[in-house]
Design an enzyme around this catalytic site. Structure first.
Site, PDB file in Angstrom:
ATOM      1  N   GLU A  21       0.838  -1.201   0.000  1.00 15.21           N
ATOM      2  CA  GLU A  21       0.000   0.000   0.000  1.00 15.21           C
ATOM      3  C   GLU A  21       0.875   1.253   0.000  1.00 15.21           C
ATOM      4  O   GLU A  21       0.563   2.237  -0.671  1.00 15.21           O
ATOM      5  CB  GLU A  21      -0.915   0.013   1.221  1.00 15.21           C
ATOM      6  CG  GLU A  21      -1.961  -1.075   1.217  1.00 15.21           C
ATOM      7  CD  GLU A  21      -2.811  -1.038   2.458  1.00 15.21           C
ATOM      8  OE1 GLU A  21      -3.992  -0.663   2.346  1.00 15.21           O
ATOM      9  OE2 GLU A  21      -2.287  -1.371   3.541  1.00 15.21           O
ATOM     10  N   LYS A 100     -11.808   3.539   1.582  1.00 13.00           N
ATOM     11  CA  LYS A 100     -10.735   2.840   0.882  1.00 13.00           C
ATOM     12  C   LYS A 100     -11.440   1.837  -0.036  1.00 13.00           C
ATOM     13  O   LYS A 100     -11.872   0.773   0.410  1.00 13.00           O
ATOM     14  CB  LYS A 100      -9.868   2.125   1.919  1.00 13.00           C
ATOM     15  CG  LYS A 100      -8.476   1.842   1.526  1.00 13.00           C
ATOM     16  CD  LYS A 100      -7.774   1.128   2.698  1.00 13.00           C
ATOM     17  CE  LYS A 100      -6.355   1.545   2.798  1.00 13.00           C
ATOM     18  NZ  LYS A 100      -5.629   0.766   3.812  1.00 13.00           N
TER      19      LYS A 100
END
Length: 122
Positions: A21, A100
């Site tokens: 990420e 997200k």
């Protein structure tokens, strides 16, 4: 109480607990609601009597696209705190929903999100 809503702003950031990420980054969607009094702005048509949402957008962009942190909770808290500080004269409460859409977890779901409220709402 009146509200200004900045809905579904989309940014690209590098927040997350997993190394991929932080390296690859991902999209984030953000909705911010500002609790304020819009009566004087509505009556006078004077931008100085309201919260300039273009300034709020730019501040949100700087935070989400800025320095990476591990938790989206931290991003949301930073946004809420900055709004409550930078716009303290006009904003008495803020609601932040940070989504997200594509977290790196297995399963079938639309997204994950955090929602926080700071200040006063009625």
């Amino acid at each position: 109480m009146d509200y200004i809503h900045l809905n579904d702003m989309e940014f690209y950031g590098y927040h997350g607990a997993l190394p991929e990420e932080n390296k690859l980054g991902q999209r984030f969607r953000l909705t911010v609601s500002l609790a304020t009094d819009l009566a004087e702005a509505g009556q006078t048509d004077d931008l100085s009597k309201t919260v300039n949402y273009a300034e709020v957008y730019e501040m949100c962009k700087r935070i989400v696209e800025g320095e990476a942190v591990r938790l989206i909770e931290t991003v949301a808290e930073t946004i809420a705190g900055t709004i409550m500080t930078d716009f303290a004269e006009k904003v008495i409460g803020v609601r932040v929903v940070l989504v997200k859409p594509d977290p790196p977890i297995h399963g079938h779901y639309a997204s994950v999100a955090v929602e926080i409220k700071r200040g006063r709402f009625s």
